[in-house]
Design a protein around this motif. Structure first.
Motif, PDB file in Angstrom:
ATOM      1  N   SER A 124      33.911  12.627 -59.502  1.00 29.41           N
ATOM      2  CA  SER A 124      33.853  12.363 -58.059  1.00 29.41           C
ATOM      3  C   SER A 124      34.852  11.261 -57.722  1.00 29.41           C
TER       4      SER A 124
ATOM      5  N   SER B 219      29.940  19.008 -53.162  1.00 29.46           N
ATOM      6  CA  SER B 219      29.913  18.028 -54.236  1.00 29.46           C
ATOM      7  C   SER B 219      28.522  17.963 -54.843  1.00 29.46           C
TER       8      SER B 219
ATOM      9  N   ASP C  23      26.325  15.289 -57.688  1.00 31.32           N
ATOM     10  CA  ASP C  23      26.272  14.117 -58.564  1.00 31.32           C
ATOM     11  C   ASP C  23      24.807  13.863 -58.876  1.00 31.32           C
TER      12      ASP C  23
ATOM     13  N   ASP D 221      28.357  16.067 -62.420  1.00 31.80           N
ATOM     14  CA  ASP D 221      29.129  15.345 -61.407  1.00 31.80           C
ATOM     15  C   ASP D 221      30.402  16.140 -61.194  1.00 31.80           C
TER      16      ASP D 221
END
Length: 192
Positions: free
Chosen positions: A96, A141, A143, A148
């Protein structure tokens, strides 16, 4: 160099005994903005890109993606007499990083093109065209305890021709010398 012939309605034999075996891809996707492209031409059969050049002083970038997740493809759609192809590029970007978030933030509405290179062979695939560019259609995204990463999908919003094929020698060098060396891209005499 011979002139490309017009397309003739001809048979398409099996490409080889292992033609359907997955092909390894280079781990970087070359991405560019269409406004930075000076020349883009396909041959008379409509698939092979024969001329590709960036505007003076402009370079594409490269984005790392997990090679096993890269998928560059087209899907056909449309009503009778209005059929065409939508281009797609899917992949996962591990981590990230701030740099990847900045890429997403500053290119969400840009008209993009993408070049994916196989590990073997002399051709690369080009998704998007000047009139049917790719857009960041989805960027999810993650995480958490599972991982991640970001899942990226670039998609054209208008129908156009099939995914283009270009010689690797036409792929322009990126803004990163280490990535250029890894991809086998060379900088021209003009430095672009």
């Amino acid at each position: 160099m011979t002139m490309a012939e017009e397309y003739s309605f001809v048979s398409v034999p099996k490409a080889g005994s292992n033609a359907g075996t997955p092909k390894g891809k280079k781990k970087y996707v070359v991405i560019f903005r269409w406004m930075d492209v000076k020349t883009y031409k396909r041959d008379s059969k409509g698939v092979r890109v024969t001329d590709f050049a960036m505007q003076d002083g402009k370079k594409p970038i490269a984005v790392y993606a997990t090679p096993s997740t890269l998928n560059v493809y087209h899907t056909s759609e449309g009503d009778d007499d209005a059929r065409g192809y939508i281009h797609h590029l899917d992949g996962e970007v591990p981590g990230s990083s701030v740099e990847f978030s900045e890429f997403l933030q500053n290119n969400i509405n840009e008209e993009l093109g993408a070049i994916v290179m196989n590990c073997a062979g002399d051709d690369a695939k080009v998704a998007g065209t000047p009139c049917t560019p790719l857009y960041i259609a989805k960027a999810d995204s993650q995480d958490n305890k599972e991982g991640d990463k970001s899942t990226l999908n670039l998609t054209s919003s208008l129908r156009g021709p099939v995914i283009g094929v270009m010689a690797k020698s036409l792929v322009p060098a990126t803004d990163n010398a280490e990535i250029n060396a890894e991809l086998g891209l060379t900088v021209s005499d003009s430095g672009v």
